[in-house]
Design a protein around this motif. Structure first.
Motif, PDB file in Angstrom:
ATOM      1  N   TYR A 235      12.081  27.349  13.137  1.00  0.00           N
ATOM      2  CA  TYR A 235      11.559  26.180  12.195  1.00  0.00           C
ATOM      3  C   TYR A 235      11.888  26.836  10.903  1.00  0.00           C
ATOM      4  CZ  TYR A 235       7.588  29.295  10.672  1.00  0.00           C
ATOM      5  OH  TYR A 235       6.747  30.461  10.156  1.00  0.00           O
ATOM      6  N   HIS A 236      12.026  25.810   9.937  1.00  0.00           N
ATOM      7  CA  HIS A 236      12.459  26.247   8.399  1.00  0.00           C
ATOM      8  C   HIS A 236      11.481  25.399   7.561  1.00  0.00           C
ATOM      9  CE1 HIS A 236      16.210  28.064   9.467  1.00  0.00           C
ATOM     10  NE2 HIS A 236      16.319  26.937  10.317  1.00  0.00           N
ATOM     11  N   VAL A 237      10.765  26.026   6.572  1.00  0.00           N
ATOM     12  CA  VAL A 237      10.268  25.562   5.505  1.00  0.00           C
ATOM     13  C   VAL A 237      11.083  24.771   4.442  1.00  0.00           C
ATOM     14  CG1 VAL A 237       8.172  25.836   3.695  1.00  0.00           C
ATOM     15  CG2 VAL A 237       7.982  26.860   6.317  1.00  0.00           C
ATOM     16  N   ASP A 238      11.110  23.637   4.135  1.00  0.00           N
ATOM     17  CA  ASP A 238      11.901  23.146   3.306  1.00  0.00           C
ATOM     18  C   ASP A 238      11.197  22.712   1.969  1.00  0.00           C
ATOM     19  OD1 ASP A 238      14.342  22.816   4.967  1.00  0.00           O
ATOM     20  OD2 ASP A 238      13.147  21.307   6.161  1.00  0.00           O
ATOM     21  N   GLU A 239       9.858  22.563   2.072  1.00  0.00           N
ATOM     22  CA  GLU A 239       9.134  22.642   0.965  1.00  0.00           C
ATOM     23  C   GLU A 239       7.719  23.173   0.960  1.00  0.00           C
ATOM     24  OE1 GLU A 239       8.754  18.452  -0.635  1.00  0.00           O
ATOM     25  OE2 GLU A 239      10.734  17.803  -0.178  1.00  0.00           O
ATOM     26  N   SER A 240       7.219  23.590  -0.496  1.00  0.00           N
ATOM     27  CA  SER A 240       6.102  24.124  -0.261  1.00  0.00           C
ATOM     28  C   SER A 240       5.464  24.154  -1.569  1.00  0.00           C
ATOM     29  CB  SER A 240       6.244  25.694   0.112  1.00  0.00           C
ATOM     30  OG  SER A 240       5.080  26.253  -0.077  1.00  0.00           O
ATOM     31  N   ASN A 241       4.109  24.188  -1.873  1.00  0.00           N
ATOM     32  CA  ASN A 241       3.412  24.375  -3.037  1.00  0.00           C
ATOM     33  C   ASN A 241       2.532  25.369  -3.106  1.00  0.00           C
ATOM     34  OD1 ASN A 241       1.279  23.278  -1.806  1.00  0.00           O
ATOM     35  ND2 ASN A 241       0.595  21.832  -3.365  1.00  0.00           N
ATOM     36  N   ILE A 242       2.658  26.522  -2.296  1.00  0.00           N
ATOM     37  CA  ILE A 242       1.627  27.432  -2.141  1.00  0.00           C
ATOM     38  C   ILE A 242       2.027  28.584  -3.143  1.00  0.00           C
ATOM     39  CG2 ILE A 242       1.132  26.915   0.342  1.00  0.00           C
ATOM     40  CD1 ILE A 242       2.674  29.311   1.005  1.00  0.00           C
TER      41      ILE A 242
END
Length: 243
Positions: A235-242
């Motif tokens: 999997y790839h994380v494309d967006e995050s706000n952490i």
């Protein structure tokens, strides 16, 4: 602080009952390090040796600032020793060479020339100095592995490799997986390249491989790889706000 973090390349050397080879390892690796293309160190992984290997390793490390070791009292096998070394180092690149030195440490520089573009750069044993029967066993095992995994590697048993540590640490190792590094890199969408390197006959110690574990092990491991490949999580994380 992990001392290997100060180096670009950490060369992992698994050791199991290789007391007769370690003087040569010290001589050849200490001669190579000043000429390596990147700043490099050595990490011995003592895999439960029952001879004087560990004492010799400690003595070598006491004489050289760029030599380190980790040690286990139990013998776990080559794949586990490699995994332990990969987990232990914090350099950008991971190198691997066998303690019998049937390959030449100087050839790391050949591999390092391509390490910026390939997550795995591996040697191919040119003019291999093993017996005909041993070469035949490897040819059969490599051919079967390629048909099962779909990788194009021609000599996965060559004990000279350079990997990106960030990829090596993600590889799903289990017993026998040292034979499948190109295929495992494919699972991580990594690129690999092979280059001819020098090969020499074993001059001391005893090989840990024979017909049974050179053919039976890879045969069974191919099925394990096929099972894992179908279930491998990517999997790839494309967006995050952490953060």
């Amino acid at each position: 602080m992990n001392k290997t973090k100060d180096y670009e390349l950490s060369i992992i050397i698994p050791v199991y009952n290789e007391e007769d080879n370690l003087d040569r390892v010290e001589k050849e690796l200490s001669a190579f390090l000043p000429h390596a293309l990147v700043r490099s160190c050595v990490l011995f992984v003592n895999d439960g040796s029952r001879d004087t290997s560990l004492d010799r390793i400690k003595a070598i490390c006491s004489r050289h600032d760029d030599f380190f070791y980790i040690s286990s009292t139990a013998n776990h096998g080559l794949s586990t020793a490699m995994k332990a070394g990969i987990d232990a180092i914090e350099s950008r690149l991971t190198g691997y060479i066998d303690s019998d030195l049937q390959t030449n440490p100087e050839d790391f520089n050949l591999l390092l020339e391509y390490a910026a573009d390939y997550q795995l750069v591996a040697g191919i044993r040119a003019k291999r100095k093993d017996t005909f029967f041993k070469r035949l066993q490897s040819k059969i095992a490599n051919g079967f592995r390629r048909s099962m995994t779909g990788d194009t590697a021609t000599d996965t048993g060559c004990p000279l490799k350079v990997m990106w540590s960030s990829y090596a640490k993600r590889l799903p190792f289990f017993d026998g997986m040292h034979r499948f590094l190109p295929a495992l890199m494919m699972l991580e969408e990594g690129r690999f390249k092979e280059l001819p390197v020098r090969h020499y006959p074993r001059t001391a110690g005893v090989s840990k491989y024979h017909l049974w574990n050179r053919l039976k092990g890879p045969f069974l491991d191919c099925f394990a790889y096929r099972w894992m490949k179908k279930r491998y999580i990517r999997y790839h994380v494309d967006e995050s706000n952490i953060g």
